[in-house]
Each structure stands twice: as structure tokens, then as C-alpha cells.
Design a protein around this motif. Structure first.
Motif, PDB file in Angstrom:
ATOM      1  N   VAL A  30       5.768  -2.645 -12.075  1.00 39.21           N
ATOM      2  CA  VAL A  30       7.063  -3.419 -12.487  1.00 39.21           C
ATOM      3  C   VAL A  30       6.914  -4.731 -11.746  1.00 39.21           C
ATOM      4  N   PHE A  31       6.456  -4.733 -10.525  1.00 35.17           N
ATOM      5  CA  PHE A  31       6.439  -6.087  -9.968  1.00 35.17           C
ATOM      6  C   PHE A  31       5.350  -6.867 -10.242  1.00 35.17           C
ATOM      7  N   ALA A  32       4.193  -6.429 -10.757  1.00 32.99           N
ATOM      8  CA  ALA A  32       2.987  -7.224 -11.379  1.00 32.99           C
ATOM      9  C   ALA A  32       3.585  -7.836 -12.480  1.00 32.99           C
ATOM     10  N   VAL A  75       0.873  -1.352  -0.056  1.00 30.42           N
ATOM     11  CA  VAL A  75      -0.176   0.036   0.035  1.00 30.42           C
ATOM     12  C   VAL A  75       0.822   1.285  -0.136  1.00 30.42           C
ATOM     13  N   ARG A  76       2.279   1.205   0.370  1.00 28.20           N
ATOM     14  CA  ARG A  76       3.136   2.381   0.454  1.00 28.20           C
ATOM     15  C   ARG A  76       4.138   2.240  -0.812  1.00 28.20           C
ATOM     16  N   TRP A  77       3.933   1.379  -1.650  1.00 25.24           N
ATOM     17  CA  TRP A  77       4.672   1.182  -2.919  1.00 25.24           C
ATOM     18  C   TRP A  77       4.355   2.188  -3.774  1.00 25.24           C
ATOM     19  N   LYS A  78       5.361   2.917  -4.445  1.00 24.64           N
ATOM     20  CA  LYS A  78       5.390   3.648  -5.518  1.00 24.64           C
ATOM     21  C   LYS A  78       4.734   3.204  -6.891  1.00 24.64           C
ATOM     22  N   ASP A  79       4.006   3.747  -7.676  1.00 25.64           N
ATOM     23  CA  ASP A  79       3.103   3.398  -8.679  1.00 25.64           C
ATOM     24  C   ASP A  79       4.035   2.280  -9.728  1.00 25.64           C
ATOM     25  N   ARG A  80       5.287   2.809  -9.817  1.00 23.01           N
ATOM     26  CA  ARG A  80       6.187   2.192 -10.551  1.00 23.01           C
ATOM     27  C   ARG A  80       6.457   0.994 -10.108  1.00 23.01           C
ATOM     28  N   SER A  81       6.944   0.760  -8.872  1.00 27.69           N
ATOM     29  CA  SER A  81       7.231  -0.542  -8.251  1.00 27.69           C
ATOM     30  C   SER A  81       6.034  -1.564  -8.308  1.00 27.69           C
ATOM     31  N   LEU A 115      -2.132  -6.593  -6.790  1.00 19.67           N
ATOM     32  CA  LEU A 115      -1.075  -5.217  -6.848  1.00 19.67           C
ATOM     33  C   LEU A 115      -1.728  -4.240  -7.724  1.00 19.67           C
ATOM     34  N   LEU A 116      -2.495  -4.890  -8.945  1.00 15.05           N
ATOM     35  CA  LEU A 116      -3.106  -3.824  -9.864  1.00 15.05           C
ATOM     36  C   LEU A 116      -4.235  -3.064  -8.989  1.00 15.05           C
TER      37      LEU A 116
END
Length: 348
Positions: free
Chosen positions: A121-123, A112-118, A183-184
Motif C-alpha cells: 500500500v505504501f509503495a 523490514v518488519r512491516w506487513k506485506d499489506r503495508s 519497498l518491493l
């Protein structure tokens, strides 16, 4: 969502002689095979990703309300979901999904605290892991068959052992399958795409069109194989295609609901559906109670007599009954009992 889950689960309580990759009977009537084809294309492997996306969406909403204590609350809530899921599997249904969401929440509470890019990319990278897990599952099904007939045990103790054993094997695979839509869902929640759908109609249209379209195109080949209309090869590859396209389908369905929310005027039906959604865990568990009562040998015993179409009919009626029950609770200003218990345990 709960209707799709009921349709996806009901046939798993049957005891057919031979099944395909999605555990549907291969020797059913023409109507059974039509229902099998429709559900493999539009329901199976599409409802759970939708649920996972909404679960991730809800994580962000809970975190926003809890402030600095958010991660601790999310993890405590997820741990209790895991416990609920274990009890559900032990007593009612080997295909429990609550535990998978609980484990997912424990592992990814910090997302919930990850940046959008993270998040994105992880997804994207995790899709490869999802594909590998789907391949392993497909190879296992091709060699040993699906998980059908798990409700065929004639006594409750044997059934309990069978359920919890298979649940322990299935749950890790479910976590792998659900990480991407979770994640999405977090990513979408940060943009309030479903809370403020009127502000995101263009994006929601694109997600709905591409997502549902991908699910249909990716689901039809396996549907043709499992209904005996096509001797597709290699079947394992079609199984993987079905699983990966289901992620897109789940996201597409969630986006479609957001679009409908823009245009629908709240009335008795919409209010009742919302009441069901607000009591989704209670309604989900009630589905399993009804299915055990109707299908298993030591209860209703219809699991070895009914076909896929009849099982789906039972699923539809069961879902309607949960909607009515939820509306009765709403009118009496009461939460669902499962939600009440989870809230007391998670928020103390």
C-alpha cells in the motif's frame, strides 16, 4: 547492474553544447544517437531502481542474520553509506547513488518488519509522490537544461565545489525515486524470490515480462525526443512516463536475473560476475575513478572530444576491468576494500 550503471553514468562526464532531458548530446553522430536511444529506453532510470530493489532485498537478509540488533545495525550501516556517498560526490562524481541508498536505509530501516499489506500500500501511494517529483525535475530540465558538462571544470577545486553542490540538490530527488523499488525488494525478500528462484518461476516470468515491457514502452517516447526523431509534446509528461516506467523496468531486470539463475550452470564467467557483485561498492567506485582519469579536463581530458558511443565503449571496458579485478580478489580470498571498510565501521 554495474554494467548498466556504468553505461548510464559515462556520458555525464562529457561536455556537449546542447543536451536533452537525459543529458545526452543532441548533436552527436548517427551512431551516438542510436546509442542514446537504446540507453534511454533500456538503461537510464532502470539501473538505479534495480539496485534499489536489490538493496531492499539485502536489508531483509542482513536483518535475519542480526536478530534483535537488526535495526541498529541497518541504520549504522546506512549512515556510513551516506558518508561514503558524500566522499564519492566530493572527490569523483556528482551523480553518486550510495548516499541516496544510505538515506533511504536510515528512513526505512523499520520496513523490514512491516506487513506485506503495508509494504504494498505504501509503495502504491508513493508512486504519486514519485510522479510529482519527476514532474518538478522535468520542469526544471525544460527551463535550465540537464546536468551535462559537470566534468568541464578545469581545476580540481572548482570541480569539487560544483560536484558537491549539485549532489546536494539531486540526492533528495533520488530518495523519492528509489523508495518504491526498495519497498518491493523488501517484499520480494520475505518470499525468498531470488534466493529460491526455482520456487517462484511463474511470478518471476510475469514480473520480468511486464516490467521490462513497461520500461520499453515507457522509454521509447523520450528516446525519440532526445534523439531528435520526434518532436514529442509535452516533453515533461514524457519525462515523467520514462521515470515511472523505469521502476517497473528495474524490477523486471531483477526478476530476469532470478530466472537466469535457475537455468545457468556456474562456470568461470558466472563466477567472475558473482565476484563482482560481492564487491559491488568497490567496483562502482572504481568506475568513477576511471571516468575521472579519462574524461575530466585536469586528467585525461577526453570529455570534450568523445561522443556518447565512445563514452559507452569506455564504460563497457571499465566494467569488464572491474569484473576481472573482482575475480582476482576472489581467487586470493579477499573482499573488496570498500566492503571491508564498510563492514568494519558498520559491524564494529
Amino acid at each position: 547492474m554495474l554494467l548498466l550503471i556504468a553505461l548510464a553514468h559515462a556520458h555525464m562526464y562529457l561536455s556537449p553544447q546542447a543536451t536533452g532531458f537525459r543529458s545526452y548530446a543532441l548533436d552527436g553522430s548517427p551512431l551516438d544517437l542510436v546509442v542514446t536511444g537504446v540507453q534511454i529506453t533500456l538503461v537510464d532510470g532502470r539501473a538505479m531502481p534495480m539496485f534499489a530493489a536489490l538493496f531492499g532485498y539485502g536489508f531483509v537478509q542482513i536483518a535475519a542474520r542480526q536478530g534483535n540488533d537488526a535495526r541498529r545495525v541497518l541504520r549504522r550501516r546506512s549512515a556510513w553509506l551516506l558518508a561514503f556517498g558524500c566522499a564519492h560526490a566530493l572527490l569523483l562524481f556528482f551523480g553518486d547513488i550510495l548516499a541516496a541508498y544510505g538515506l533511504l536505509g536510515l528512513v526505512l530501516a523499520g520496513a523490514v518488519r512491516w506487513k506485506d499489506r503495508s509494504l504494498l500500500v505504501f509503495a502504491a501511494l508513493w508512486l504519486a509522490v514519485h510522479g510529482a517529483a519527476a514532474t518538478l525535475a522535468g520542469l526544471r530540465i525544460a527551463e535550465f537544461g540537464g546536468a551535462s558538462g559537470m566534468a568541464s571544470a578545469t581545476d580540481p577545486v572548482t570541480a569539487m565545489i560544483d560536484r558537491i553542490t549539485l549532489w546536494g540538490v539531486l540526492t533528495p530527488f533520488l530518495i523519492i525515486d528509489l523508495a518504491v523499488p526498495f519497498l518491493l525488494g523488501v517484499w520480494a525478500a520475505k518470499r525468498k524470490m531470488l534466493i529460491e528462484p526455482h520456487e517462484h518461476q511463474k511470478a518471476l516470468r510475469a514480473i520480468a515480462f511486464i516490467g521490462v515491457g513497461t520500461a520499453v514502452v515507457g522509454g521509447i517516447p523520450l528516446a525519440l525526443v532526445d534523439t531528435g526523431l520526434w518532436n514529442g509534446s509535452p516533453e515533461v509528461a514524457l519525462h515523467v512516463l520514462h521515470g515511472l516506467s523505469g521502476v517497473a523496468g528495474g524490477l523486471g531486470y531483477a526478476a530476469l536475473m532470478g530466472l537466469l539463475a535457475v537455468h545457468l550452470t556456474p562456470g568461470p564467467v558466472i563466477t567472475a560476475l558473482a565476484a563482482c557483485g560481492q564487491r559491488s561498492m568497490t567496483c562502482y567506485l572504481l568506475q568513477s575513478v576511471v571516468f575521472v582519469a579519462v574524461f575530466v579536463p585536469y586528467a585525461g581530458g577526453l570529455g570534450d572530444r568523445l561522443g556518447t558511443a565512445a563514452a559507452s565503449g569506455v564504460a563497457l571496458l571499465t566494467w569488464l576491468a572491474t569484473v576481472v579485478s573482482a575475480e582476482v580478489l576472489r581467487r586470493n580470498n579477499k573482499r573488496g576494500p570498500a566492503e571491508t571498510l564498510l563492514r568494519k565501521l558498520a559491524y564494529r
